[in-house]
Design a protein around this motif. Structure first.
Motif, PDB file in Angstrom:
ATOM      1  N   ILE A  69      13.927   4.049  -1.317  1.00  0.00           N
ATOM      2  CA  ILE A  69      14.337   3.147  -2.398  1.00  0.00           C
ATOM      3  C   ILE A  69      13.157   2.856  -3.329  1.00  0.00           C
ATOM      4  N   ALA A  70      11.992   2.571  -2.735  1.00  0.00           N
ATOM      5  CA  ALA A  70      10.807   2.254  -3.535  1.00  0.00           C
ATOM      6  C   ALA A  70      10.384   3.442  -4.396  1.00  0.00           C
ATOM      7  N   THR A  71      10.479   4.649  -3.839  1.00  0.00           N
ATOM      8  CA  THR A  71      10.113   5.855  -4.593  1.00  0.00           C
ATOM      9  C   THR A  71      11.059   6.083  -5.767  1.00  0.00           C
ATOM     10  N   LEU A  72      12.348   5.891  -5.531  1.00  0.00           N
ATOM     11  CA  LEU A  72      13.328   6.033  -6.615  1.00  0.00           C
ATOM     12  C   LEU A  72      13.066   5.012  -7.718  1.00  0.00           C
ATOM     13  N   LEU A  73      12.770   3.777  -7.336  1.00  0.00           N
ATOM     14  CA  LEU A  73      12.498   2.738  -8.325  1.00  0.00           C
ATOM     15  C   LEU A  73      11.245   3.064  -9.131  1.00  0.00           C
ATOM     16  N   GLN A  74      10.202   3.549  -8.451  1.00  0.00           N
ATOM     17  CA  GLN A  74       8.939   3.836  -9.131  1.00  0.00           C
ATOM     18  C   GLN A  74       9.056   5.041 -10.062  1.00  0.00           C
ATOM     19  N   THR A  75       9.796   6.060  -9.663  1.00  0.00           N
ATOM     20  CA  THR A  75       9.868   7.290 -10.456  1.00  0.00           C
ATOM     21  C   THR A  75      10.905   7.222 -11.580  1.00  0.00           C
ATOM     22  N   LEU A  76      12.075   6.670 -11.286  1.00  0.00           N
ATOM     23  CA  LEU A  76      13.132   6.612 -12.295  1.00  0.00           C
ATOM     24  C   LEU A  76      12.999   5.371 -13.165  1.00  0.00           C
ATOM     25  N   GLY A  77      12.721   4.241 -12.534  1.00  0.00           N
ATOM     26  CA  GLY A  77      12.452   3.014 -13.255  1.00  0.00           C
ATOM     27  C   GLY A  77      13.679   2.320 -13.813  1.00  0.00           C
ATOM     28  N   VAL A  78      13.576   1.000 -13.913  1.00  0.00           N
ATOM     29  CA  VAL A  78      14.532   0.147 -14.612  1.00  0.00           C
ATOM     30  C   VAL A  78      13.684  -0.784 -15.473  1.00  0.00           C
ATOM     31  N   PRO A  79      14.279  -1.489 -16.425  1.00  0.00           N
ATOM     32  CA  PRO A  79      13.470  -2.368 -17.270  1.00  0.00           C
ATOM     33  C   PRO A  79      12.556  -3.299 -16.455  1.00  0.00           C
ATOM     34  N   PHE A  80      11.279  -3.265 -16.744  1.00  0.00           N
ATOM     35  CA  PHE A  80      10.226  -4.088 -16.140  1.00  0.00           C
ATOM     36  C   PHE A  80       9.810  -3.638 -14.734  1.00  0.00           C
ATOM     37  N   PHE A  81      10.448  -2.645 -14.175  1.00  0.00           N
ATOM     38  CA  PHE A  81      10.098  -2.190 -12.828  1.00  0.00           C
ATOM     39  C   PHE A  81      10.038  -0.658 -12.787  1.00  0.00           C
ATOM     40  N   GLY A  82       8.893  -0.118 -12.359  1.00  0.00           N
ATOM     41  CA  GLY A  82       8.749   1.324 -12.207  1.00  0.00           C
ATOM     42  C   GLY A  82       7.951   1.951 -13.332  1.00  0.00           C
ATOM     43  N   CYS A  83       6.882   2.672 -12.982  1.00  0.00           N
ATOM     44  CA  CYS A  83       6.008   3.268 -13.992  1.00  0.00           C
ATOM     45  C   CYS A  83       6.494   4.637 -14.450  1.00  0.00           C
ATOM     46  N   GLN A  84       7.557   5.173 -13.828  1.00  0.00           N
ATOM     47  CA  GLN A  84       8.136   6.475 -14.184  1.00  0.00           C
ATOM     48  C   GLN A  84       7.091   7.586 -14.112  1.00  0.00           C
ATOM     49  N   LEU A  85       6.390   7.625 -12.993  1.00  0.00           N
ATOM     50  CA  LEU A  85       5.384   8.641 -12.723  1.00  0.00           C
ATOM     51  C   LEU A  85       5.671   9.287 -11.366  1.00  0.00           C
ATOM     52  N   PRO A  86       5.164  10.499 -11.114  1.00  0.00           N
ATOM     53  CA  PRO A  86       5.407  11.160  -9.824  1.00  0.00           C
ATOM     54  C   PRO A  86       4.596  10.547  -8.693  1.00  0.00           C
ATOM     55  N   LEU A  87       4.990   9.358  -8.272  1.00  0.00           N
ATOM     56  CA  LEU A  87       4.317   8.628  -7.199  1.00  0.00           C
ATOM     57  C   LEU A  87       5.274   8.398  -6.031  1.00  0.00           C
ATOM     58  N   VAL A  88       4.884   8.831  -4.841  1.00  0.00           N
ATOM     59  CA  VAL A  88       5.675   8.583  -3.636  1.00  0.00           C
ATOM     60  C   VAL A  88       5.259   7.244  -3.040  1.00  0.00           C
ATOM     61  N   GLN A  89       6.250   6.418  -2.711  1.00  0.00           N
ATOM     62  CA  GLN A  89       5.987   5.098  -2.146  1.00  0.00           C
ATOM     63  C   GLN A  89       6.276   5.100  -0.637  1.00  0.00           C
ATOM     64  N   GLY A  90       5.560   4.275   0.075  1.00  0.00           N
ATOM     65  CA  GLY A  90       5.797   4.147   1.509  1.00  0.00           C
ATOM     66  C   GLY A  90       5.034   2.966   2.067  1.00  0.00           C
ATOM     67  N   VAL A  91       5.139   2.749   3.371  1.00  0.00           N
ATOM     68  CA  VAL A  91       4.457   1.616   4.013  1.00  0.00           C
ATOM     69  C   VAL A  91       2.951   1.769   3.848  1.00  0.00           C
ATOM     70  N   SER A  92       2.309   0.708   3.391  1.00  0.00           N
ATOM     71  CA  SER A  92       0.878   0.758   3.119  1.00  0.00           C
ATOM     72  C   SER A  92       0.052   0.653   4.392  1.00  0.00           C
ATOM     73  N   PHE A  93      -0.949   1.531   4.515  1.00  0.00           N
ATOM     74  CA  PHE A  93      -1.885   1.452   5.632  1.00  0.00           C
ATOM     75  C   PHE A  93      -2.729   0.180   5.565  1.00  0.00           C
ATOM     76  N   ALA A  94      -2.901  -0.341   4.349  1.00  0.00           N
ATOM     77  CA  ALA A  94      -3.775  -1.499   4.173  1.00  0.00           C
ATOM     78  C   ALA A  94      -3.314  -2.706   4.977  1.00  0.00           C
ATOM     79  N   SER A  95      -2.011  -2.755   5.283  1.00  0.00           N
ATOM     80  CA  SER A  95      -1.474  -3.939   5.966  1.00  0.00           C
ATOM     81  C   SER A  95      -1.491  -3.827   7.485  1.00  0.00           C
ATOM     82  N   VAL A  96      -1.821  -2.651   8.020  1.00  0.00           N
ATOM     83  CA  VAL A  96      -1.662  -2.427   9.464  1.00  0.00           C
ATOM     84  C   VAL A  96      -2.476  -3.408  10.291  1.00  0.00           C
ATOM     85  N   ALA A  97      -3.773  -3.485   9.999  1.00  0.00           N
ATOM     86  CA  ALA A  97      -4.642  -4.333  10.818  1.00  0.00           C
ATOM     87  C   ALA A  97      -4.195  -5.792  10.776  1.00  0.00           C
TER      88      ALA A  97
END
Length: 492
Positions: A69-97
């Motif tokens: 869902i996050a990848t679709l939102l980021q790549t396709l975009g809706v007004p004010f949400f999504g940069c419309q770039l080839p970016l895959v989204q997923g769970v961030s490693f930064a939050s693991v610890a």
């Protein structure tokens, strides 16, 4: 009457559509590239929370579903949400610890979900003005934090390699460690000998081969794979309603700040790679997509979302710039998330096999941080001591897990996470030394002196105007060589 042709706006490179066939093929490549990373977080968290393989399978399915869902939102975009770039989204490693720290301190998954929701709301609020404060998160800060993330996860890789369960009889056995070593060797071998595609998939292929070898040795059972539904929609709040704890929220908000910085860097990087314009509005749309995805994720049992840096690298390697390719990757992730049987298959992978792959996977995160720190200037400043102190501070709870046991609970929850500790120290020291100039000494610290060359004043006294040094020899202004007398000879 002359009619001037109407000029058509130039198509952005990311808007190229390669067709369904190519979109699916390249989309699968993106999924396979990030698959190991997206399943690692729910695996780590599930084991830390003491969940059963079936429950870990649900966490994995939820992470795949939300990632899609996050990848679709980021790549396709809706007004004010999504940069419309080839970016895959997923769970961030930064939050693991931080998530593991909240889970093991007694808060459990409900406290994690509450912290993610609250921190994501705060992130959503500040995203419009984040470009104004991003200067406080230079590579000096983000590099130290990313390095700490990788180092913080290395004990996890070690426990996995030993078998995962300290109470098990075979914990730390040569069988488990040997299986981990075999998997690690496979990763290295495939990376060295394989072609570009095999090399990029080396971690996934090594996990598959390692699991098959473990199955042939009777060390793994797939009996539980058939237990449960094949297709299922993720159940909202399956692991309980979110619980909101101030200390956990503060700790998670620090993670959200890091994620905003990382995603900003990924957006700017992919924009540079595909040669498209990235303005502040587009950057803000991408950050808001990150935060709204992170806000929704806990409802279905997932965690903070961010852009995957390895897929940015894949865009650079393949030269495929189309955002629709990555949108198809999002559809594939979404489909996998609706098939919990896939999560149960992954949960059956021996922990020792994951340990061998984890050494490379987590080490890569640390190496990425070191690469970021390499961009930092250490000349005539205090950046070296900032990095040293920040990473050292972050390693305290890793080297001595009981270090904060006597501190207040709220304090321990925040600083028990190595990433939180490093982020706080790096941000404060960067502000203190590089932004607040008042009170800075004109006498450089020994840490700054250690990074500089120095020449004794007596040497300068012996030089004349026009003397120069070339190819190891000293010459005067008339190009005559000057004899360099050894120290001992000069003393006589």
């Amino acid at each position: 009457m002359d009619i001037k042709p109407t000029s058509q706006p130039a198509m952005r490179p990311e808007d190229e559509n390669l067709g369904i066939g190519m979109n699916i093929a390249y989309g699968f490549q993106h999924v396979l590239t990030m698959y190991g990373g997206i399943i690692a977080v729910p695996l780590i968290v599930g084991q830390a929370a003491g969940l059963t393989p079936a429950e870990i399978g649900l966490l994995i399915a939820a992470s795949l579903f939300i990632g899609g869902i996050a990848t679709l939102l980021q790549t396709l975009g809706v007004p004010f949400f999504g940069c419309q770039l080839p970016l895959v989204q997923g769970v961030s490693f930064a939050s693991v610890a931080t998530i593991v720290a909240i889970v093991t301190s007694g808060g459990g998954l409900p406290a994690v979900f509450g912290a993610v929701i609250a921190a994501s709301i705060l992130g959503l609020i500040i995203s419009p003005v984040f470009s104004m404060i991003i200067r406080f998160f230079p590579p000096l800060v983000t590099g130290a934090v990313i390095t700490t993330i990788g180092l913080t996860l290395m004990p996890v890789a070690a426990r996995w390699a030993m078998g995962g369960n300290p109470k098990a009889d075979d914990f730390g056995s040569m069988t488990n460690i040997g299986l981990a070593a075999f998997t690690l060797a496979l990763v290295l071998l495939l990376s060295k000998l394989g072609n570009a595609a095999i090399s990029r998939l080396s971690i996934l292929l090594a996990i598959v081969i390692g699991t098959l070898v473990a199955w042939a040795m009777g060390l793994v059972s797939f009996a539980g794979v058939t237990t449960g539904p094949i297709f299922a929609f993720p159940t909202p709040f399956h692991f309980g309603a979110p619980v909101f704890e101030i200390a956990s929220i503060i700790s998670m908000f620090i993670v959200v700040l890091v994620i905003l910085v990382e995603t900003s860097a990924d957006i700017l990087a992919v924009g540079d790679i595909i040669d498209t314009k990235i303005d502040s509005r587009r950057l803000g749309d991408g950050l808001r997509a990150d935060m709204i995805s992170s806000l929704i994720a806990p409802i279905f049992g997932s965690f903070t979302q961010s852009a995957f840096a390895q897929n940015v690298g894949l865009v650079a390697v393949t030269g495929v710039k189309s955002r629709f390719v990555v949108a198809f990757a999002g559809l594939i992730l979404l489909t996998l998330g609706l098939l919990p049987i896939m999560g149960r298959v992954i949960a059956a992978v021996p922990t020792a096999v994951l340990g061998g792959a984890g050494i490379v996977l987590f080490g890569t995160v640390a190496a990425s941080g070191i690469r970021t720190l390499a961009q930092v200037s250490y000349t005539n400043n205090m950046n070296l001591i900032i990095v040293a102190t920040s990473i050292g501070f972050g390693m305290l709870p890793i080297a001595a897990p009981a270090f904060y046991d006597q501190f207040p609970d709220w304090f321990a929850t925040i600083f028990h996470s190595g990433i939180s500790s490093t982020a706080i120290m790096a941000i404060l020291l960067n502000l203190l030394f590089n932004h607040v100039k008042v009170g800075n000494s004109d006498q450089q610290s020994v840490f700054a002196e250690g990074t500089e060359r120095s020449v004794r004043s007596a040497v300068i006294d012996d030089l004349n105007e026009g003397d120069y040094f070339k190819e190891g020899k000293l010459y005067d202004a008339d190009h005559n060589e000057i004899v360099i007398v050894p120290e001992k000879s000069a003393a006589h």
